[in-house]
Scaffold this motif. Structure first.
Motif, PDB file in Angstrom:
ATOM      1  N   LEU A  31     -17.426  11.542 -28.258  1.00 54.94           N
ATOM      2  CA  LEU A  31     -15.482  11.800 -28.044  1.00 54.94           C
ATOM      3  C   LEU A  31     -15.709  13.182 -27.932  1.00 54.94           C
ATOM      4  O   LEU A  31     -15.940  14.226 -28.295  1.00 54.94           O
ATOM      5  N   ASP A  32     -13.866  13.302 -27.715  1.00 56.95           N
ATOM      6  CA  ASP A  32     -13.542  15.069 -27.094  1.00 56.95           C
ATOM      7  C   ASP A  32     -13.109  15.625 -28.161  1.00 56.95           C
ATOM      8  O   ASP A  32     -13.535  17.217 -28.101  1.00 56.95           O
ATOM      9  N   ASP A  33     -13.324  15.085 -29.031  1.00 55.87           N
ATOM     10  CA  ASP A  33     -12.756  15.880 -30.262  1.00 55.87           C
ATOM     11  C   ASP A  33     -13.787  16.991 -30.801  1.00 55.87           C
ATOM     12  O   ASP A  33     -13.648  17.068 -32.022  1.00 55.87           O
ATOM     13  N   GLY A  34     -15.227  16.426 -30.432  1.00 60.73           N
ATOM     14  CA  GLY A  34     -16.429  16.298 -31.383  1.00 60.73           C
ATOM     15  C   GLY A  34     -17.174  15.370 -32.043  1.00 60.73           C
ATOM     16  O   GLY A  34     -17.390  15.717 -32.380  1.00 60.73           O
ATOM     17  N   LYS A  35     -15.762  14.246 -32.369  1.00 59.63           N
ATOM     18  CA  LYS A  35     -16.476  13.042 -33.001  1.00 59.63           C
ATOM     19  C   LYS A  35     -17.221  12.043 -32.257  1.00 59.63           C
ATOM     20  O   LYS A  35     -17.608  12.416 -30.648  1.00 59.63           O
ATOM     21  N   VAL A  36     -17.609  10.792 -32.412  1.00 63.88           N
ATOM     22  CA  VAL A  36     -18.435  10.330 -32.012  1.00 63.88           C
ATOM     23  C   VAL A  36     -18.768   9.204 -32.393  1.00 63.88           C
ATOM     24  O   VAL A  36     -18.160   8.858 -33.487  1.00 63.88           O
ATOM     25  N   VAL A  37     -18.422   7.636 -31.448  1.00 63.29           N
ATOM     26  CA  VAL A  37     -18.369   6.716 -31.819  1.00 63.29           C
ATOM     27  C   VAL A  37     -20.123   5.974 -31.714  1.00 63.29           C
ATOM     28  O   VAL A  37     -20.761   6.206 -30.260  1.00 63.29           O
ATOM     29  N   VAL A  38     -20.196   4.862 -32.863  1.00 60.39           N
ATOM     30  CA  VAL A  38     -21.415   4.545 -33.272  1.00 60.39           C
ATOM     31  C   VAL A  38     -21.663   3.430 -33.513  1.00 60.39           C
ATOM     32  O   VAL A  38     -20.063   2.945 -34.389  1.00 60.39           O
ATOM     33  N   ARG A  39     -22.315   2.334 -33.086  1.00 58.63           N
ATOM     34  CA  ARG A  39     -22.923   1.313 -34.086  1.00 58.63           C
ATOM     35  C   ARG A  39     -23.192   1.191 -35.149  1.00 58.63           C
ATOM     36  O   ARG A  39     -25.277   1.513 -34.928  1.00 58.63           O
ATOM     37  N   SER A  40     -22.885   1.243 -36.221  1.00 55.43           N
ATOM     38  CA  SER A  40     -23.504   1.045 -37.843  1.00 55.43           C
ATOM     39  C   SER A  40     -24.280  -0.372 -37.580  1.00 55.43           C
ATOM     40  O   SER A  40     -24.252  -1.723 -37.471  1.00 55.43           O
ATOM     41  N   THR A  41     -25.909  -0.247 -38.230  1.00 53.51           N
ATOM     42  CA  THR A  41     -27.172  -1.835 -38.657  1.00 53.51           C
ATOM     43  C   THR A  41     -26.011  -2.313 -39.492  1.00 53.51           C
ATOM     44  O   THR A  41     -26.409  -3.576 -39.839  1.00 53.51           O
ATOM     45  N   SER A  42     -25.657  -1.534 -40.448  1.00 55.64           N
ATOM     46  CA  SER A  42     -24.843  -2.476 -41.404  1.00 55.64           C
ATOM     47  C   SER A  42     -23.814  -2.982 -41.707  1.00 55.64           C
ATOM     48  O   SER A  42     -22.876  -3.369 -41.688  1.00 55.64           O
TER      49      SER A  42
ATOM     50  N   ILE B 210     -16.454   5.691 -36.646  1.00 58.15           N
ATOM     51  CA  ILE B 210     -16.058   6.835 -34.994  1.00 58.15           C
ATOM     52  C   ILE B 210     -15.713   7.648 -36.188  1.00 58.15           C
ATOM     53  O   ILE B 210     -15.698   8.187 -37.660  1.00 58.15           O
ATOM     54  N   VAL B 211     -17.671   8.939 -36.373  1.00 57.89           N
ATOM     55  CA  VAL B 211     -18.044   9.296 -37.546  1.00 57.89           C
ATOM     56  C   VAL B 211     -17.769  11.107 -36.816  1.00 57.89           C
ATOM     57  O   VAL B 211     -18.124  11.123 -35.920  1.00 57.89           O
ATOM     58  N   SER B 212     -17.926  11.602 -38.035  1.00 56.49           N
ATOM     59  CA  SER B 212     -18.238  13.421 -36.929  1.00 56.49           C
ATOM     60  C   SER B 212     -19.744  13.799 -36.985  1.00 56.49           C
ATOM     61  O   SER B 212     -20.441  12.767 -38.191  1.00 56.49           O
ATOM     62  N   VAL B 213     -20.044  15.105 -37.070  1.00 53.10           N
ATOM     63  CA  VAL B 213     -21.221  15.227 -36.554  1.00 53.10           C
ATOM     64  C   VAL B 213     -21.900  16.223 -38.156  1.00 53.10           C
ATOM     65  O   VAL B 213     -21.015  17.913 -37.673  1.00 53.10           O
ATOM     66  N   SER B 214     -22.677  16.267 -38.674  1.00 51.04           N
ATOM     67  CA  SER B 214     -23.175  17.844 -39.293  1.00 51.04           C
ATOM     68  C   SER B 214     -23.582  19.149 -39.178  1.00 51.04           C
ATOM     69  O   SER B 214     -24.034  18.955 -37.343  1.00 51.04           O
ATOM     70  N   ASN B 215     -22.895  20.388 -39.621  1.00 53.35           N
ATOM     71  CA  ASN B 215     -23.028  21.512 -38.847  1.00 53.35           C
ATOM     72  C   ASN B 215     -24.170  21.904 -37.903  1.00 53.35           C
ATOM     73  O   ASN B 215     -24.711  22.800 -37.739  1.00 53.35           O
ATOM     74  N   GLU B 216     -25.468  21.014 -38.898  1.00 51.48           N
ATOM     75  CA  GLU B 216     -27.102  21.889 -38.268  1.00 51.48           C
ATOM     76  C   GLU B 216     -27.461  20.999 -37.137  1.00 51.48           C
ATOM     77  O   GLU B 216     -28.541  21.243 -36.733  1.00 51.48           O
TER      78      GLU B 216
ATOM     79  N   SER C  70     -20.289   9.634 -44.208  1.00 50.34           N
ATOM     80  CA  SER C  70     -20.731   8.461 -42.552  1.00 50.34           C
ATOM     81  C   SER C  70     -20.524   9.451 -41.343  1.00 50.34           C
ATOM     82  O   SER C  70     -20.153   9.428 -40.348  1.00 50.34           O
ATOM     83  N   ALA C  71     -20.947  10.578 -41.606  1.00 51.16           N
ATOM     84  CA  ALA C  71     -21.282  11.760 -40.647  1.00 51.16           C
ATOM     85  C   ALA C  71     -22.631  11.853 -40.510  1.00 51.16           C
ATOM     86  O   ALA C  71     -23.449  11.099 -41.093  1.00 51.16           O
ATOM     87  N   ILE C  72     -22.868  11.988 -39.596  1.00 52.77           N
ATOM     88  CA  ILE C  72     -24.928  12.600 -38.625  1.00 52.77           C
ATOM     89  C   ILE C  72     -24.600  13.298 -39.040  1.00 52.77           C
ATOM     90  O   ILE C  72     -24.429  14.556 -38.694  1.00 52.77           O
ATOM     91  N   VAL C  73     -25.547  13.038 -39.721  1.00 48.35           N
ATOM     92  CA  VAL C  73     -27.478  13.809 -40.761  1.00 48.35           C
ATOM     93  C   VAL C  73     -28.358  14.400 -40.126  1.00 48.35           C
ATOM     94  O   VAL C  73     -28.719  14.934 -40.272  1.00 48.35           O
ATOM     95  N   LYS C  74     -28.813  13.383 -38.998  1.00 43.88           N
ATOM     96  CA  LYS C  74     -29.674  13.527 -38.449  1.00 43.88           C
ATOM     97  C   LYS C  74     -30.885  12.786 -37.131  1.00 43.88           C
ATOM     98  O   LYS C  74     -30.182  11.978 -36.676  1.00 43.88           O
ATOM     99  N   ILE C  75     -31.287  12.698 -36.241  1.00 44.45           N
ATOM    100  CA  ILE C  75     -31.621  12.309 -35.384  1.00 44.45           C
ATOM    101  C   ILE C  75     -32.973  11.633 -35.077  1.00 44.45           C
ATOM    102  O   ILE C  75     -33.302  12.962 -35.760  1.00 44.45           O
ATOM    103  N   LEU C  76     -32.528  10.336 -34.284  1.00 44.29           N
ATOM    104  CA  LEU C  76     -34.086   9.551 -35.166  1.00 44.29           C
ATOM    105  C   LEU C  76     -34.772   9.566 -34.092  1.00 44.29           C
ATOM    106  O   LEU C  76     -34.116   9.819 -32.788  1.00 44.29           O
ATOM    107  N   PRO C  77     -36.503  10.028 -34.066  1.00 49.09           N
ATOM    108  CA  PRO C  77     -37.079   9.686 -32.780  1.00 49.09           C
ATOM    109  C   PRO C  77     -37.036   8.373 -32.686  1.00 49.09           C
ATOM    110  O   PRO C  77     -36.582   7.301 -33.036  1.00 49.09           O
TER     111      PRO C  77
END
Length: 390
Positions: free
Chosen positions: A64-75, A80-86, A105-112
């Motif tokens: 999304l334009d405001d820096g949020k991300v739409v994700v499909r959770s496996t659970s 709609i979640v935010s992204v870690s500053n890292e 409910s923030a993205i903390v890691k990108i999985l390979p």
């Protein structure tokens, strides 16, 4: 006076020795302390891992334009979640797998990226060792397969120059044991393509949506391994005509079939991925599979005629130790109505008869006895099936 000097010198030597011993002890204690400190840090980190909450795997659907991300959770549902500053926003792409923190409910890691072992196992790592010369009685079918599968993989520029598009998919149909699988393997061997062999029933999974996911990942693997050939055996397991029975199993099979149709529609005819399917029951296949643009080239693989049976006997007997009285024309006549797989069984059975009789080579008499046995067995099996349905 000299005696006092000697005593003081001895005392000095003793003090130096004591100091050295103390220094060595201090160094040993420091080394031990450093080792214990490392061990303590290790156990602290392990304790943190045990106490930290598990992460949730999710797939990125949209940014999304405001820096949020739409994700499909496996659970559960889409989030709609935010992204870690890292993590840099530029590193996040649609379709990638990420890990979510349970608390915020923030993205903390990108999985390979990873390949499912189940999907990876479908790739035949060693090229099929089957040549066209090992297939008898199917010269016309081999020629047609070479034109629609092998030529576009090897010489796509010819088709571009002429402005024509080869078929996307080829369907081989005919009775069991006529050589459909051998043909697909031979094409993969001769075209030096990666061979991905799938039994269609493997697409039928236990949980809702899993079958469609398997289909999607098989075709994704084919694109990565291009040039490749996807061979779907017994496609009638998921490709039968759709009926409104309403059971959950039937609905899941239909979802899997629709995903397969979507994947077929997504391919370009001159892509380096070709699809071959095989079935014994073309009469029950869904018409959507057979329409132009999907499996639009149908190749019948019939029971071999007398000349075909002679070729098959010649191929198999050339690898066997046989006597000079072998008459291929007679064997071809006696084996009328039998498939290529049954002719192979005849050759094997003739070898067993020779072993039982203590012979060092296989004679015409033993081949005739083997033909009679295979025909008798086939007749009794057919009679048993007939009595079952009466």
């Amino acid at each position: 006076m000299s005696g006092e000097l000697d005593v003081s010198r001895d005392n000095s030597d003793n003090y130096e020795q004591i100091i050295r011993l103390l220094e060595e002890k201090i160094n040993a204690l420091q080394t031990e302390a450093e080792s214990l400190r490392k061990e303590l840090n290790y156990y602290k980190s392990e304790l943190e891992k045990l106490l930290s909450p598990p992460l949730i795997e999710a797939t990125v659907l949209d940014i999304l334009d405001d820096g949020k991300v739409v994700v499909r959770s496996t659970s559960g549902p889409n989030l709609i979640v935010s992204v870690s500053n890292e993590i840099a926003m530029n590193d996040i792409k649609v379709g990638m797998s990420v890990a979510l923190n349970q608390r915020g409910s923030a993205i903390v890691k990108i999985l390979p990226e990873r390949e499912e072992p189940f999907i990876k196992s479908m790739e035949v790592s060693e090229k099929p060792n089957v040549k066209y010369s090992e297939i008898g009685g199917l010269d016309e079918q081999i020629q047609e397969l070479r034109e629609v599968i092998e030529m576009p993989l090897k010489n796509p520029e010819i088709f571009k120059e002429l402005g024509i598009q080869p078929p996307k998919g080829v369907l081989l149909f005919g009775p069991p044991g006529t050589g459909k699988t051998m043909l697909a393997k031979a094409v993969a061997t001769e075209s030096n393509a990666t061979f991905i062999h799938v039994i269609a029933s493997e697409f039928a999974q236990k949980f809702v949506g899993e079958g469609a996911k398997v289909v999607r990942e098989v075709f994704e693997l084919a694109r990565k391994k291009a040039p490749s050939i996807v061979f779907i055996d017994e496609i009638d397991a998921i490709g039968a005509k759709r009926v409104d029975l309403g059971t959950s199993g039937e609905r899941e099979i239909q979802r899997t079939l629709m995903q397969l149709l979507a994947e077929l529609d997504g391919f370009q005819p001159l892509d380096n991925v070709k699809i071959i399917a095989a079935t014994n029951r073309i009469d029950i296949l869904d018409p959507a599979l057979l329409r132009p643009g999907r499996f639009d080239r149908l190749i019948e693989i019939p029971l071999p005629n007398i000349e075909g049976r002679k070729q098959i006997f010649k191929i198999y007997t050339s690898k066997m130790k046989v006597s000079n009285d072998i008459d291929l024309d007679t064997l071809a006549k006696l084996s009328e109505g039998l498939s290529g797989a049954e002719i192979r069984n005849i050759c094997t059975e003739a070898g067993y008869i020779s072993i039982r009789e203590g012979k060092r080579e296989i004679s015409m008499k033993q081949f005739i006895e083997a033909i009679n046995r295979i025909k008798s067995k086939k007749k009794s099996e057919y009679k048993g099936r007939e009595e079952k349905y009466v």
